[in-house]
Design an enzyme around this catalytic site. Structure first.
Site, PDB file in Angstrom:
ATOM      1  N   GLU A  20       0.835  -1.199   0.000  1.00  0.00           N
ATOM      2  CA  GLU A  20       0.000   0.000   0.000  1.00  0.00           C
ATOM      3  C   GLU A  20       0.873   1.254   0.000  1.00  0.00           C
ATOM      4  O   GLU A  20       1.827   1.356   0.772  1.00  0.00           O
ATOM      5  CB  GLU A  20      -0.911   0.022   1.231  1.00  0.00           C
ATOM      6  CG  GLU A  20      -1.782   1.275   1.313  1.00  0.00           C
ATOM      7  CD  GLU A  20      -2.716   1.230   2.512  1.00  0.00           C
ATOM      8  OE1 GLU A  20      -3.668   0.424   2.465  1.00  0.00           O
ATOM      9  OE2 GLU A  20      -2.491   1.980   3.478  1.00  0.00           O
ATOM     10  N   GLN A 186      -7.896  -3.514   8.694  1.00  0.00           N
ATOM     11  CA  GLN A 186      -7.104  -2.494   9.360  1.00  0.00           C
ATOM     12  C   GLN A 186      -5.913  -3.187  10.037  1.00  0.00           C
ATOM     13  O   GLN A 186      -5.960  -4.386  10.329  1.00  0.00           O
ATOM     14  CB  GLN A 186      -7.971  -1.794  10.413  1.00  0.00           C
ATOM     15  CG  GLN A 186      -7.289  -0.733  11.250  1.00  0.00           C
ATOM     16  CD  GLN A 186      -6.871   0.464  10.413  1.00  0.00           C
ATOM     17  OE1 GLN A 186      -5.864   0.397   9.717  1.00  0.00           O
ATOM     18  NE2 GLN A 186      -7.631   1.543  10.485  1.00  0.00           N
TER      19      GLN A 186
END
Length: 604
Positions: A20, A186
């Site tokens: 990411e 998360q």
């Protein structure tokens, strides 16, 4: 290729990984992230994901970065898309732009509240939940078959909400029922808790792939900040391991790699997880070390070949302690800097960006410059600001708020999401004196001449080193005060003082030479080049100035239109200037303050 189709070819015996990235704040950071992505592409990730700022605040940079990863490097790209501040037309535009760039995977998120807002409020009622965004994409014939869709999940609970696990799993199932293909979680550090959560998710009838979000710990302070921001549970064993090494950045980073490796091994063996999503924070070394230690990548051979192809001449070759430590791995951390990424010869060479990332006061050319939270600055909720700062209606009220923060009577201000640091306490009388003058301080550091790198207050980096700092201070003041500061620098600075000043309207003044860059924090460590971790120059000052004045505007927006509070804060935003002053005599710990407060006659 759609990410979900690629996932189907993987399992615990053949795990995958995704990376990411977020769009850097500066053009130089963007260019240098592209250089990093080129290197990381050699690790053959299943895909990369590109984050999306609230309301499309990073739309152009997100799309530009996604175009580079997808088209130029052939990396299947997952584009984040959020509901925050989004309307139907904006969603349509984003989907159209993604399709034009060949992107086939979307991560559909509700998104967090904009900074300064306590509650998340939809701009368009059609986009209230992540499931709404999924449903909308699936309802469009031109996009439904174009994209596979991922959604987010929160094993430790959604930050800012009471943790109702059953309700949250129900919301997750609604997103899957709406047409989502996979789940990205998360970040977390409690593997036992995560595996229990996965079992409950499966029992609820959710069968799509679950990709756990893993973020290697970079520094102790950033770990505390991010886990607090995300509401992440931290096992006692992790805190016990970090506590004795918290002041040694290198040991913390090494432990972060070790912990991530252990977590991933358990997830893939005990949990049958097919792959992981690595949150890079635009940093490369730790992620690369994790994959090498897992023996998941053939990067050692790739790196070895690159070293042969791009090896510098013997006269240019310098081996630092950090590169020597990882040279046995022959990984990305030892690769020479490639064209397009700042390297040796720079005030702060690229090798140190991963070693000592420290937010906006790093190098504005670093891909991670300005990242103080997961996706921008850490949010301070509406209720927190009102509770701590009350209802300022006069300039004296604002002075009282900033003084209360300095005296630790309140733990935050809109400009400071954490209590006053022990380092600032070293210069507290000076900060208090400036604030009483009406110069509201928002950033500072004391001068330090060779403190131990293990010092509890000012130390950083590996042990057995020494750290140095030039004193600097930042504050808001009037234009008349800026004029007076300019005269003072000219008449009393004697070449020792550099300064910047800027206002909301884009005016900028100062005496730093064009292209000048002031290193104000540096460290000397055994077997390493001098590391310069804090740099103040025009680009970083202007970036911070824009953010600082947006904070004033957001603070004002918390109060009703035409209220005394809003009028006051809007006037301050319109009329005040942000000033940054550096004194270069770091050996004289009082030099900055003597310069600011000495009103004795100037010698003829």
């Amino acid at each position: 290729m759609k990410v979900i189709d690629k996932i189907k070819d993987h399992g615990p015996s053949n795990p995958f990984y995704t990376f990411e990235f977020f769009p850097p704040r500066t053009d130089q950071g963007f260019d240098n992230l592209v250089a990093r992505i080129e290197r990381l592409s050699d690790l053959n990730p299943l895909a990369v994901s590109i984050t999306w700022g609230a309301g499309g605040s990073t739309k152009e940079r997100s799309l530009d970065l996604a175009a580079v990863t997808q088209a130029e490097y052939g990396l299947d790209t997952i584009l984040h898309l959020t509901c925050t501040n989004m309307e139907q037309g904006m969603v349509d535009d984003a989907l159209k732009a993604a399709k034009e760039r060949g992107i086939q995977s979307i991560l559909a998120l509700r998104g967090d509240p904009p900074r300064g807002e306590e509650e998340w409020t939809p701009t368009d009622l059609r986009f209230t939940h992540g499931a709404d965004l999924v449903s909308y994409i699936r309802s469009l014939p031109e996009y439904s078959s174009q994209f596979c869709i991922g959604v987010a999940a929160y094993p430790d609970g959604h930050t800012g909400q009471l943790h109702d696990e059953r309700a949250e799993i129900s919301f997750l199932k609604a997103k899957i029922d709406a047409g989502a293909d996979f789940i990205v979680t998360q970040l977390f550090y409690d593997v036992d808790g995560f595996l229990q959560w996965v079992r409950k998710v499966r029992e609820a009838g959710i069968t799509v792939p679950i990709i756990p979000g893993i973020m290697p710990i970079q520094t102790y302070s950033s770990f505390l900040r991010l886990t607090k921001l995300c509401g992440t549970r931290v096992p006692d064993s992790v805190m016990d391991a970090l506590e004795p090494i918290r002041n040694d950045d290198q040991l913390v980073k090494d432990y972060g790699v070790q912990l991530a490796v252990e977590m991933i091994k358990r997830l893939t063996t005990e949990g049958g997880i097919p792959g992981v999503h690595l949150c890079t924070l635009n940093l490369e070394k730790s992620v690369q070390r994790v994959l090498e230690n897992l023996k998941w990548t053939g990067s050692s051979e790739i790196a070895k070949n690159k070293l042969i192809e791009e090896a510098p001449t013997q006269n240019d070759l310098t081996i630092t302690a950090s590169s020597a430590t990882s040279s046995a791995k022959l990984g990305l951390a030892t690769l020479p800097t490639i064209e397009g990424e700042a390297g040796r010869g720079e005030l702060n060479n690229a090798a140190s960006w991963d070693d000592f990332p420290n937010g906006r006061f790093g190098d504005f050319k670093s891909p991670a410059f300005g990242s103080t939270g997961l996706w921008g600055g850490p949010a301070i909720g509406h209720a927190d600001i009102i509770a701590q700062c009350g209802h300022p209606r006069t300039l004296d009220d604002l002075t009282a708020i900033f003084l209360a923060y300095l005296h630790s009577k309140i733990p935050i201000t809109p400009f400071s999401p954490a209590p006053l640091s022990p380092e600032s306490l070293m210069i507290l009388p000076h900060l208090e004196r400036l604030t009483r003058r009406g110069w509201w301080t928002v950033g500072s550091q004391p001068a330090i001449d060779g403190a131990s790198s293990g010092d509890e207050v000012v130390g950083w980096g590996p042990r057995a080193g020494y750290v140095f700092q030039k004193g600097f201070v930042e504050f808001f003041c009037t234009k008349a005060d800026v004029d007076a500061t300019e005269r003072r620098v000219r008449e009393r600075g004697n070449g020792w003082v550099h300064w910047f000043a800027g206002n909301k309207n884009g005016e900028c003044r100062g005496n730093v030479p064009e292209g000048g860059r002031n290193a104000v924090t540096w460290g000397v460590f055994p077997g390493q080049e001098i590391a310069q971790t804090t740099i103040i120059e025009r680009a970083s000052f202007l970036s911070w100035k824009e953010e600082a004045f947006s904070i004033w505007s957001e603070w004002a927006s918390l109060y009703k239109p035409q209220s005394k509070e809003r009028i006051l804060l809007e006037n301050v935003c319109d009329e005040r200037w942000l000033v940054s002053i550096v004194h270069h005599d770091y050996r004289n710990t009082q030099a900055l303050w003597t310069f600011l407060f000495d009103d004795s006659p100037i010698a003829a």
